[in-house]
Scaffold this motif. Structure first.
Motif, PDB file in Angstrom:
ATOM      1  N   MET A  80       0.347   4.633   6.258  1.00 36.25           N
ATOM      2  CA  MET A  80       1.004   5.909   5.975  1.00 36.25           C
ATOM      3  C   MET A  80       2.194   6.086   6.909  1.00 36.25           C
ATOM      4  SD  MET A  80      -2.346   8.402   5.537  1.00 36.25           S
ATOM      5  CE  MET A  80      -1.368   9.833   5.107  1.00 36.25           C
ATOM      6  N   ASN A  84       2.773  13.332   7.499  1.00 34.38           N
ATOM      7  CA  ASN A  84       1.888  13.596   6.364  1.00 34.38           C
ATOM      8  C   ASN A  84       0.817  14.604   6.761  1.00 34.38           C
ATOM      9  OD1 ASN A  84       2.710  11.737   4.118  1.00 34.38           O
ATOM     10  ND2 ASN A  84       2.466  10.232   5.752  1.00 34.38           N
ATOM     11  N   ILE A 105       1.529   4.746   1.632  1.00 34.61           N
ATOM     12  CA  ILE A 105       1.931   6.145   1.496  1.00 34.61           C
ATOM     13  C   ILE A 105       3.145   6.380   2.384  1.00 34.61           C
ATOM     14  CG2 ILE A 105       1.222   8.538   1.901  1.00 34.61           C
ATOM     15  CD1 ILE A 105      -1.688   7.592   1.368  1.00 34.61           C
ATOM     16  N   ILE A 123       2.400   5.565  -2.934  1.00 31.21           N
ATOM     17  CA  ILE A 123       2.922   6.931  -3.014  1.00 31.21           C
ATOM     18  C   ILE A 123       4.183   7.000  -2.169  1.00 31.21           C
ATOM     19  CG2 ILE A 123       2.448   9.358  -2.524  1.00 31.21           C
ATOM     20  CD1 ILE A 123      -0.505   8.745  -2.951  1.00 31.21           C
TER      21      ILE A 123
END
Length: 255
Positions: A80, A84, A105, A123
């Protein structure tokens, strides 16, 4: 910064200022960037890399083994970016060797309560997944996408940039960039015009996208005919993005 009841494996790599709440468990193959805050009762397993200023709320499970029955313990990853937010009860799973081996992500995403991100999903950044959104394995979500609460996305679907799904949508096909969908099964209901205006799209770009949408969804053309007409009529980055999101579709687009 780490609560005495938290269990943090000595091999985990946490920046010096990372906060860890009570009864949280962090495994050995976990890296957490500076400025991050991990709430109470969170489980983070790895291999997992979390960027700077990550915020994870209570009862979330991040970097856990996926639910694919073919998974046999391989060291796949979850990666990630920065900034976030992962709210209560969300579950974000690692990848599988049958695909990329990694769930990826981007940055500045909001995962609301009880969101599920399946294995091998990709994502982008600046996305919002509202409460209880469920992404099956291998789903791709592009930048600035918004998925309304209780939406479910089928395996291998592609959800385009700046697209929006209304709450409770059942999405079994690919959603082109900028399009707004809703329903079970999901159907197109126009462009995400409010989002485009808020994000500073020019009048020229929005007008061209409106006309492009009509060619795909209102003129009775085949997808191929509509794409050819858009390419002939417009030469803008925004319409190019719209066309590419249609042309890369492997499951067919929501219509």
């Amino acid at each position: 910064m780490i609560h005495p009841t938290a269990l943090v494996d000595p091999a985990a790599r946490l920046a010096d200022d990372v906060e860890v709440g009570p009864f949280t468990v962090i495994g050995a193959d976990v890296t957490i960037g500076a400025g991050s805050r991990i709430g109470p009762h969170v489980v983070i397993n790895g291999p997992t890399v979390l960027g700077e200023r990550t915020r994870i709320f209570q009862f979330a499970s991040v970097g856990e083994e996926c639910q694919d029955k073919k998974y046999a313990g391989e060291p796949t990853r979850l990666v990630m970016g920065d900034d976030n937010i992962v709210r209560e009860g969300a579950t974000l799973h690692r990848g599988t060797v049958q695909d990329r081996g990694e769930t990826t992500i981007g940055s500045r995403n909001l995962f609301m309560a009880y969101v599920h991100v399946g294995h091998d999903c990709v994502i982008g950044s600046d996305c919002i997944l509202a409460n209880q959104v469920t992404l099956a394995g291998h789903v791709k979500v592009d930048d600035f996408a918004i998925l309304g609460g209780l939406s479910a996305v089928h395996q291998f679907c592609h959800f385009g940039t700046h697209a929006m799904a209304g709450g409770g949508s059942i999405i079994t096909k690919d959603t082109p960039a900028y399009v707004m969908i809703n329903g079970n099964p999901a159907q197109a209901h126009g462009l995400n015009l409010v989002g485009l205006k808020r994000r500073g799209f020019s009048r020229e770009a929005i007008k061209a996208l409106v006309e492009s949408y009509k060619l795909v969804y209102r003129q009775g053309l085949t997808v191929e005919q509509a794409v050819n007409q858009i390419q002939a009529d417009f030469d803008l980055p925004e319409t190019d993005t719209f066309v590419r999101s249609i042309m890369v579709s492997s499951r067919g687009i929501v219509r």
